[in-house]
Design a protein around this motif. Structure first.
Motif, short mmCIF file in Angstrom:
data_model
loop_
_atom_site.label_atom_id
_atom_site.label_comp_id
_atom_site.label_asym_id
_atom_site.label_seq_id
_atom_site.Cartn_x
_atom_site.Cartn_y
_atom_site.Cartn_z
N ALA A 87 0.83 -1.19 0.00
CA ALA A 87 0.00 0.00 0.00
C ALA A 87 0.87 1.25 0.00
N GLY A 88 1.78 1.36 0.96
CA GLY A 88 2.71 2.47 0.99
C GLY A 88 2.10 3.85 1.17
N LEU A 89 1.01 3.93 1.89
CA LEU A 89 0.35 5.22 2.08
C LEU A 89 1.06 6.10 3.10
N ALA A 90 1.61 5.51 4.13
CA ALA A 90 2.18 6.29 5.22
C ALA A 90 3.69 6.51 5.09
N VAL A 91 4.39 5.57 4.48
CA VAL A 91 5.85 5.64 4.38
C VAL A 91 6.25 5.42 2.93
N PRO A 92 6.94 6.38 2.32
CA PRO A 92 7.31 6.24 0.91
C PRO A 92 8.56 5.40 0.68
N HIS A 93 8.62 4.23 1.31
CA HIS A 93 9.66 3.22 1.05
C HIS A 93 8.89 1.92 0.86
N LEU A 94 9.02 1.34 -0.30
CA LEU A 94 8.27 0.12 -0.61
C LEU A 94 8.40 -0.90 0.51
N HIS A 95 7.28 -1.38 0.98
CA HIS A 95 7.26 -2.44 1.98
C HIS A 95 6.04 -3.31 1.72
N GLU A 96 6.31 -4.59 1.50
CA GLU A 96 5.23 -5.53 1.23
C GLU A 96 4.85 -6.25 2.52
N HIS A 97 3.58 -6.24 2.83
CA HIS A 97 3.04 -6.94 3.99
C HIS A 97 2.75 -8.37 3.55
N VAL A 98 3.25 -9.35 4.28
CA VAL A 98 2.96 -10.77 4.04
C VAL A 98 2.49 -11.32 5.38
N PHE A 99 1.29 -11.89 5.41
CA PHE A 99 0.75 -12.30 6.70
C PHE A 99 -0.16 -13.51 6.59
N ALA A 100 -0.20 -14.24 7.69
CA ALA A 100 -1.01 -15.45 7.77
C ALA A 100 -2.42 -15.11 8.25
N ARG A 101 -3.39 -15.74 7.63
CA ARG A 101 -4.76 -15.75 8.17
C ARG A 101 -4.90 -17.11 8.84
N HIS A 102 -4.94 -17.09 10.13
CA HIS A 102 -4.87 -18.31 10.93
C HIS A 102 -6.16 -19.11 10.88
N ARG A 103 -5.99 -20.43 10.91
CA ARG A 103 -7.14 -21.33 11.00
C ARG A 103 -7.92 -20.96 12.27
N GLY A 104 -9.22 -20.93 12.17
CA GLY A 104 -10.06 -20.57 13.31
C GLY A 104 -10.41 -19.10 13.38
N THR A 105 -9.89 -18.29 12.46
CA THR A 105 -10.25 -16.88 12.44
C THR A 105 -11.73 -16.75 12.10
N PRO A 106 -12.47 -15.97 12.88
CA PRO A 106 -13.90 -15.82 12.58
C PRO A 106 -14.12 -15.26 11.17
N TRP A 111 -9.88 -8.97 6.86
CA TRP A 111 -8.91 -9.84 6.19
C TRP A 111 -7.48 -9.54 6.59
N TRP A 112 -7.22 -8.39 7.14
CA TRP A 112 -5.86 -8.06 7.55
C TRP A 112 -5.74 -8.15 9.06
N PRO A 113 -4.60 -8.60 9.55
CA PRO A 113 -4.39 -8.62 11.00
C PRO A 113 -3.91 -7.27 11.49
N PRO A 114 -3.81 -7.02 12.75
CA PRO A 114 -4.31 -7.94 13.77
C PRO A 114 -5.78 -7.72 14.03
N TRP A 115 -6.52 -8.75 14.15
CA TRP A 115 -7.93 -8.70 14.51
C TRP A 115 -8.03 -9.15 15.97
N PRO A 116 -9.11 -8.82 16.65
CA PRO A 116 -9.25 -9.27 18.04
C PRO A 116 -9.13 -10.78 18.13
N GLY A 117 -8.28 -11.25 19.00
CA GLY A 117 -8.08 -12.67 19.17
C GLY A 117 -7.08 -13.28 18.21
N ALA A 118 -6.41 -12.46 17.40
CA ALA A 118 -5.39 -13.00 16.49
C ALA A 118 -4.32 -13.71 17.30
N PRO A 119 -3.82 -14.83 16.79
CA PRO A 119 -2.83 -15.60 17.56
C PRO A 119 -1.58 -14.79 17.90
N GLN A 120 -1.19 -14.91 19.14
CA GLN A 120 0.06 -14.34 19.63
C GLN A 120 0.93 -15.54 19.97
#
Length: 135
Positions: A87-106, A111-120
């Motif tokens: 997205a790069g909206l806040a910081v003008p240095h390319l950064h790609e977010h790669v993230f897991a959607r954990h099994r059991g997520t409501p 679709w993006w973390p962290p959501w309430p109850g996201a695994p720690q």
């Protein structure tokens, strides 16, 4: 803009510093400093604003690491899917977010973390396991 926070991060300075999974002269891959388990950033070392500014070598390195990282997250965590975006909206240095959607997520969780109850968990342990996949 003051000095780029991602360039500072690559030097190990500032609030964005998280455990490094892989780094070479072209790219830097690190787990998010805070948030849910399995939230990783891929960034070019060189300060570039977006994908159009990448060299072919940088784009290729990011693509290969993205695929390996997605497979590693799938192997090391119980996931429904691994997502990525730039997205790069806040910081003008390319950064790609790669993230897991954990099994059991409501189903109604965003679709993006962290959501309430996201695994720690033990980020350092996960980082070490992910490193083995990216060697």
């Amino acid at each position: 803009m003051r000095e780029c926070p991602i360039c500072r991060k690559h030097r190990g300075e500032g609030d964005l510093v998280g455990p490094v999974i892989f780094a070479d002269e072209v790219i830097h891959v690190a787990h998010r400093a805070s948030g849910s388990l399995g939230y990783v950033f891929i960034e070019p070392r060189r300060h570039v604003a977006g994908p159009a500014d990448l060299t072919d070598a940088e784009a290729a390195a990011i693509g290969v690491v993205r695929s390996r990282l997605a497979r590693a997250l799938r192997a090391e965590l119980e996931v429904l899917a691994v997502h990525s975006f730039v997205a790069g909206l806040a910081v003008p240095h390319l950064h790609e977010h790669v993230f897991a959607r954990h099994r059991g997520t409501p189903d109604d969780a965003p679709w993006w973390p962290p959501w309430p109850g996201a695994p720690q968990g033990d980020v350092d342990d996960l980082v070490e396991r992910l490193r083995r996949h990216l060697r």
